[in-house]
Design a protein around this motif. Structure first.
Motif, short mmCIF file in Angstrom:
data_model
loop_
_atom_site.label_atom_id
_atom_site.label_comp_id
_atom_site.label_asym_id
_atom_site.label_seq_id
_atom_site.Cartn_x
_atom_site.Cartn_y
_atom_site.Cartn_z
N ILE A 76 25.49 6.19 119.18
CA ILE A 76 25.69 7.54 118.68
C ILE A 76 27.15 7.66 118.26
O ILE A 76 28.03 7.14 118.94
CB ILE A 76 25.38 8.61 119.75
N GLY A 77 27.41 8.32 117.19
CA GLY A 77 28.77 8.46 116.68
C GLY A 77 28.84 8.15 115.21
O GLY A 77 29.32 8.99 114.43
N PRO A 78 28.37 6.96 114.78
CA PRO A 78 28.34 6.72 113.33
C PRO A 78 27.56 7.78 112.57
O PRO A 78 27.93 8.15 111.45
CB PRO A 78 27.67 5.34 113.24
N LEU A 99 38.48 6.80 105.54
CA LEU A 99 39.08 6.41 106.80
C LEU A 99 38.87 7.55 107.79
O LEU A 99 39.24 8.70 107.53
CB LEU A 99 40.58 6.14 106.62
N HIS A 100 38.26 7.22 108.93
CA HIS A 100 37.91 8.26 109.89
C HIS A 100 38.14 7.72 111.30
O HIS A 100 37.66 6.64 111.65
CB HIS A 100 36.44 8.65 109.72
N ASN A 101 38.87 8.46 112.11
CA ASN A 101 39.03 8.08 113.51
C ASN A 101 39.14 9.29 114.43
O ASN A 101 39.70 9.19 115.53
CB ASN A 101 40.24 7.16 113.70
N SER A 102 38.62 10.42 114.00
CA SER A 102 38.72 11.64 114.80
C SER A 102 37.70 11.65 115.94
O SER A 102 36.49 11.66 115.68
CB SER A 102 38.51 12.87 113.92
N PRO A 103 38.16 11.67 117.19
CA PRO A 103 37.21 11.74 118.31
C PRO A 103 36.53 13.09 118.43
O PRO A 103 35.56 13.23 119.17
CB PRO A 103 38.10 11.46 119.53
N ALA A 110 40.90 7.41 119.01
CA ALA A 110 41.74 7.29 117.81
C ALA A 110 42.10 5.86 117.47
O ALA A 110 42.44 5.55 116.32
CB ALA A 110 43.02 8.12 118.00
N ALA A 111 42.03 4.95 118.44
CA ALA A 111 42.37 3.55 118.18
C ALA A 111 41.31 2.84 117.34
O ALA A 111 41.59 1.78 116.77
CB ALA A 111 42.55 2.80 119.49
N ASP A 112 40.12 3.39 117.26
CA ASP A 112 39.03 2.77 116.51
C ASP A 112 39.03 3.32 115.08
O ASP A 112 38.44 4.37 114.80
CB ASP A 112 37.68 3.03 117.17
N HIS A 113 39.71 2.63 114.18
CA HIS A 113 39.71 3.03 112.78
C HIS A 113 38.38 2.64 112.15
O HIS A 113 37.96 1.48 112.21
CB HIS A 113 40.85 2.34 112.03
N PHE A 162 42.71 10.70 111.40
CA PHE A 162 42.19 10.96 110.05
C PHE A 162 40.77 11.49 110.15
O PHE A 162 39.94 10.94 110.88
CB PHE A 162 42.19 9.67 109.22
N SER A 163 40.50 12.55 109.43
CA SER A 163 39.18 13.15 109.42
C SER A 163 38.55 12.97 108.04
O SER A 163 38.84 13.73 107.12
CB SER A 163 39.28 14.64 109.77
#
Length: 601
Positions: A76-78, A99-103, A110-113, A162-163
């Motif tokens: 879940i997440g993608p 580019l998206h890494n907003s939790p 945030a570390a997962d680009h 980045f959102s």
């Protein structure tokens, strides 16, 4: 002419064959994406530890294929992230990349680009999404680590967030975003190489899907997705109906940490409704978000529960996709430490520590409701041997280096049928991250590994035991100082056993001083090392499943011969008497039977 039963069966067979072929093609596309990223990335966390994932989703943002991706990254997440892209960019075109890494909008932390590409056909119709998620060596945090466990909020965390930012249009980079990343990230050339590797992965996924659509037709692929989801749901129905119905509450707890001096209790309410083939995991009765970096993102909270379920049902024929997800409800609430976070609470460590404290009680809950299913706890993680190292490398003109290492964690949980997996690392990655090669780490960084070995008598005892702990000791080479930042759990609360199994050993951290003495270190810490100083890391052992008195004595003998269990523990905990004839060690079966009978009473 009337359709006969033979004709019907032949038609079903053809549909099944076509579904299997296309399913394998989809998985191969995800695998090609992964191979691209793995072979071209620059960071050790990617090209050695394999901390990344690649997936294919439908145009409706439903997870379709993931190959060997990390579960905590992808279940879940993608889907949330792709919906976020559609929300902010309703007109998607070929050549776009985001580019998206907003939790707060689907990502893990945030570390997962993540790079997200909409797959748009020649007619301009959105057909699929491809997504590649890559853990960064550095993401612009206020300290040189991607795990800011002590951060009171996202501002103290400091990461660039980045959102759904459009980083490519018409296949051309947005140089504004590129400059922003290169300016803020401590190892800009390393980040640039990892960005290109991730970009190559999603573009290969896009290319392969467009080719597949041309080969078989987009309508055929839509029909496949519908059928594949239905098939996956049916497989989950079968798996759930093998379990008894029941309801149970299971508790876990994260250790005390900066910002949470009493730790974080976790309560999991689980209901299995076998008749209706539904599983519900309720996480709503937990505390609010906390002033630390342990808060779970929504993607990690939902996924952590799902990981425990897929582990616990013990049926690896159930595809993990949007179809089988239909039979599981994960209940969350906003502003909950294991729910849906509110800005500005930090989710810096969301993929690991507290996520495991959700997955583990879920799989233990299944064991309580359905003996013979479920699992014990996998060992809590992030000891110093999984820390982020940083400094300046004297071998390369004092160039800065930052990278997470994977030098020592086992943690595997005992199950009803197997001993704990020695290299699972933690429950959320399912063993798909890899232990580092000592030689490769020493080649890439100014690092010397003094010792790495398994530790005796640290396994969670059981009919099927947990994995033993790992000892690792490392420090900087001559002419270098090094900082090691880590966020260890399991120093107070061990991995619990299931169905009478014992807990695994606790995690420990020490600094070896210049005179050789050991100084104990806190659970969440940044230790600075000069040449001749070392950090000593003990990882957590995994929990055991079932009574150790029911363990096959031959397995106990094997563990003693391997040095994982002492003869004293074999006798005192497992009730196995071993005798030596001067050459070999064997089980005294009669004495073992007597000892076990006495211990059982």
């Amino acid at each position: 002419m009337a359709v006969t039963n033979v004709d019907q069966r032949a038609g079903w067979a053809r549909e099944g064959v076509r579904m299997a072929i296309i399913s394998n093609r989809m998985e191969s596309i995800a695998r090609k994406m992964q191979n691209t990223l793995f072979r071209t990335a620059r960071s050790g966390v990617l090209n050695t530890a394999h901390d990344f994932s690649c997936v294919v989703l439908t145009a409706d943002c439903e997870l379709l294929a993931s190959a060997e991706s990390l579960p905590i990254h992808t279940l879940i997440g993608p889907d949330i992230m792709c919906r976020t892209v559609k929300k902010y960019h309703p007109e998607l075109q070929a050549g776009d990349c985001f580019l998206h890494n907003s939790p707060y909008e689907g990502d893990s932390h945030a570390a997962d680009h993540c790079l997200i590409v909409p797959v748009v056909d020649e007619g301009g119709t959105l057909r699929f999404f491809v997504l590649a998620k890559a853990h960064q060596a550095d993401c612009g945090n206020s300290r040189p680590t991607t795990y800011m466990g002590h951060a009171r909020d996202v501002y103290e965390e400091g990461a660039l967030i980045f959102s759904a930012a459009k980083i490519q249009s018409g296949y051309q980079d947005n140089q504004d975003l590129i400059r922003m990343c290169r300016a803020r990230i401590r190892v800009p050339e390393q980040w640039w190489g990892d960005y290109l590797a991730t970009l190559g992965a999603v573009r290969i996924g896009e290319r392969e899907l467009l080719q597949l659509g041309q080969e078989v037709g987009w309508e055929t692929l839509e029909q496949y997705a519908t059928g594949w989801f239905d098939y996956s749901e049916a497989k989950m129905v079968e798996a759930i109906r093998r379990l008894p119905s029941g309801k149970v509450t299971v508790h876990s707890a994260h250790d005390p940490f900066p910002g949470v001096p009493d730790g974080i209790p976790v309560k999991v309410d689980m209901t299995i409704d076998a008749e209706n083939a539904k599983i519900t995991v309720d996480l709503t009765d937990n505390i609010d978000c906390q002033p630390c970096g342990l808060n779970l993102s929504e993607g990690c909270a939902r996924t952590a529960a799902m990981v425990g379920i897929y582990n616990g049902i013990l049926d690896h024929s159930v595809p993990a996709n949007a179809g089988s997800f239909r039979r599981v409800d994960v209940l969350l609430r906003e502003n909950c430490v294991v729910g849906i976070p509110r800005h500005p609470h930090s989710c810096s460590v969301a993929t690991t520590n507290l996520a495991d404290r959700v997955s583990n009680p879920v799989q233990r809950a299944i064991a309580e409701i359905a003996p013979g299913f479920g699992m014990a706890d996998t060992g809590p993680i992030m000891p110093p041997a999984m820390g982020v190292i940083s400094g300046k490398d004297p071998r390369h003109g004092d160039a800065p280096f930052v990278n997470q290492i994977f030098l020592g964690a086992t943690g595997g949980a005992g199950t009803p049928v197997t001993d704990g997996f020695l290299s699972i690392i933690h429950v959320g990655n399912a063993g798909l991250c890899r232990q580092d090669s000592i030689e490769v780490d020493e080649l890439h960084h100014p690092l010397f590994v003094r010792r790495r070995s398994l530790m005796a008598d640290t396994e969670g005892a059981g009919t099927f035991r947990g994995a033993p702990s790992v000892y690792a000791e490392f420090g900087p080479i001559e002419g270098c100082t090094m900082e090691v930042l880590y966020t260890a759990d399991g120093t107070v609360n061990p991995a619990e056993g299931a169905q009478g199994g014992g807990p695994g050993a606790l995690s420990r951290a020490f600094k070896r001083e210049l005179d050789g003495t050991l100084t104990g270190l806190p659970a969440c810490h940044g230790v600075k090392l000069a040449p001749g100083e070392y950090v000593v890391s003990h990882s957590s052992g995994g929990g055991g499943y079932g009574s150790p008195l029911h363990r096959d004595p031959a397995r106990v003998l094997h563990d003693v011969l391997e040095g994982w269990v002492s003869r004293e523990r074999a006798s005192d905990v497992y009730g196995v008497v071993l005798v030596e004839d001067g050459i070999t060690l064997t089980v005294d079966e009669a004495a073992t039977a007597r000892l076990r009978a006495g211990l059982a009473n």
